[in-house]
Write a protein that holds these residues in place. Structure first.
Motif, PDB file in Angstrom:
ATOM      1  N   ASN A 172      -2.993  -4.454   5.167  1.00 27.66           N
ATOM      2  CA  ASN A 172      -2.060  -6.099   5.208  1.00 27.66           C
ATOM      3  C   ASN A 172      -2.941  -7.129   4.784  1.00 27.66           C
ATOM      4  O   ASN A 172      -2.312  -8.180   3.740  1.00 27.66           O
ATOM      5  CB  ASN A 172      -0.887  -5.721   5.821  1.00 27.66           C
ATOM      6  N   PRO A 228       2.036  -0.663   4.367  1.00 27.76           N
ATOM      7  CA  PRO A 228       1.913  -1.471   6.137  1.00 27.76           C
ATOM      8  C   PRO A 228       1.989  -0.511   6.844  1.00 27.76           C
ATOM      9  O   PRO A 228       1.402   0.134   7.969  1.00 27.76           O
ATOM     10  CB  PRO A 228       3.507  -2.034   6.363  1.00 27.76           C
ATOM     11  N   ASN A 286      -0.197  -2.209  12.825  1.00 26.70           N
ATOM     12  CA  ASN A 286       1.345  -2.648  12.040  1.00 26.70           C
ATOM     13  C   ASN A 286       1.700  -3.140  13.019  1.00 26.70           C
ATOM     14  O   ASN A 286       1.630  -4.157  13.230  1.00 26.70           O
ATOM     15  CB  ASN A 286       2.051  -1.150  10.722  1.00 26.70           C
TER      16      ASN A 286
END
Length: 373
Positions: free
Chosen positions: A317, A328, A335
């Motif tokens: 990310n 993501p 994540n």
């Protein structure tokens, strides 16, 4: 009460006499680069970690970069690395002009998931970097088995795992090469940047030693182009004083982790870190998964308790890897961890009173009346 995330002054005071003498002796030796203390530390760390060859470097990132370079990683190669880690475990791949390939981590250990790793192997895959994150021993035996099956190099990032063991073996001994960091906040920390490359292979060790010294073993002996990554004598002197205390410090960290476990286990809004069976966790970081993580962190800050987030952005990310075009949810565990983990103070010198204050404050946060949404 004030609870810092780490208290380097308390550690210094506990060793003040030894440290002051070691630093003073190193200064009076006037051999600030490649002094005797450096080779002495290499030998002592080699014995402690059961690694035949240790090359002291300027920092841990350089050591990891050297591991890739001596293994011949370069343009056109892919190297698999965890999607959840500190950025050096990915950026060194790019610095070799190879391509970082992210794989998700295990939801309980937060280290590279062997199953996810295998799914990302392609004909271009040359190596994998597995990270012993937070002091947790990675699934390194399974990963090494997969590497042998697919003819891949295994590199261990041991920056956060000095003294961690997997089935009785120190981490760093499973791969073709490994890297350690001695950044001041590590379980074994210098008073500046410092690192170490390690391997069981004599030829790789010599190549690494040359690489870190402009391609030379001695003055003007430049067999190939290298760069400059040498641990300075003062850092080695500090590390030589601290190394004999590492095992006791790690034991204290585990004791502190047990205190956290016993006092926090009944709070349903948080998930405590696990210790993988057959491993010895060294708890460089004690990270809980917390509901309302950011609110909890602010609440603790107001109480005088310093916490950190490791890491607020999973690697895929970050803007640095936007060119890889990941979404993501491509790595859902990584994540989620970036949104939930909160690291609590766990250094050896923290007192039981401070630990209890942290736990009481966390409980107070979740027991307080909730504001209307």
């Amino acid at each position: 009460m004030r609870v810092p995330f780490i208290d380097l002054e308390a550690q210094y005071q506990s060793l003040k006499g030894e440290l002051d003498k070691a630093i003073n002796d190193a200064v009076k030796g006037f051999n600030f680069i490649r002094g005797k203390e450096v080779s002495d530390f290499e030998a002592a760390f080699s014995r402690t970690m059961n690694l035949p060859h240790v090359v002291a470097t300027g920092n841990g990132t350089d050591a990891l970069f050297m591991a890739l370079k001596v293994l011949g990683i370069g343009p056109g190669d892919e190297v698999i690395t965890p999607a959840f880690s500190c950025i050096p475990s990915a950026e060194v791949i790019t610095l070799c002009h190879a391509t970082p390939v992210f794989a998700d981590v295990h939801p309980e250990t937060y280290t590279l998931d062997p199953e996810r790793f295998e799914q990302h192997i392609t004909p271009r895959t040359k190596a994998v970097i597995t990270v012993h994150l937070f002091g947790q021993g990675a699934h390194v035996e399974e990963i090494r088995s997969l590497c042998d099956r697919h003819n891949l190099y295994l590199i261990e990032d041991c920056a956060q795992a000095h003294g961690t063991q997997v089935n009785g073996r120190p981490v760093g001994t499973f791969g073709h090469a490994s890297a350690f960091s001695f950044y001041p906040t590590k379980n074994l920390g210098a008073y500046g940047d410092a690192g170490g490359f390690a391997t069981t292979d004599t030829q790789l060790a010599e190549k690494a030693r040359r690489l870190a010294n402009h391609g030379a073993l001695g003055k003007d002996d430049h067999l190939f182009e290298g760069f400059n990554s040498r641990m300075d004598t003062l850092q080695a002197a500090v590390l030589l004083v601290k190394l004999p205390h590492l095992a006791a410090w790690n034991t204290k960290r585990r004791t502190n982790a047990e205190t956290y476990h016993s006092l926090l286990k009944s709070i349903p809004e948080i998930t405590l870190p696990c210790q993988r069976p057959g491993t010895t966790h060294t708890f460089h970081i004690y990270a809980i998964r917390a509901q309302k993580r950011n609110e909890l962190q602010n609440f603790l800050q107001d109480k005088g308790i310093q916490t950190l987030v490791h890491y607020p952005g999973a690697l895929h990310n970050l803007p640095a890897y936007r060119h890889l075009s990941h979404a993501p949810d491509d790595f859902p565990v990584a994540n989620r961890l970036s949104q939930e983990l909160l690291s609590l103070p766990i250094y050896p010198e923290i007192t039981e009173e401070q630990l209890r204050y942290v736990c009481t404050s966390i409980r107070d946060f979740y027991c307080r009346p909730q504001k209307n949404q």
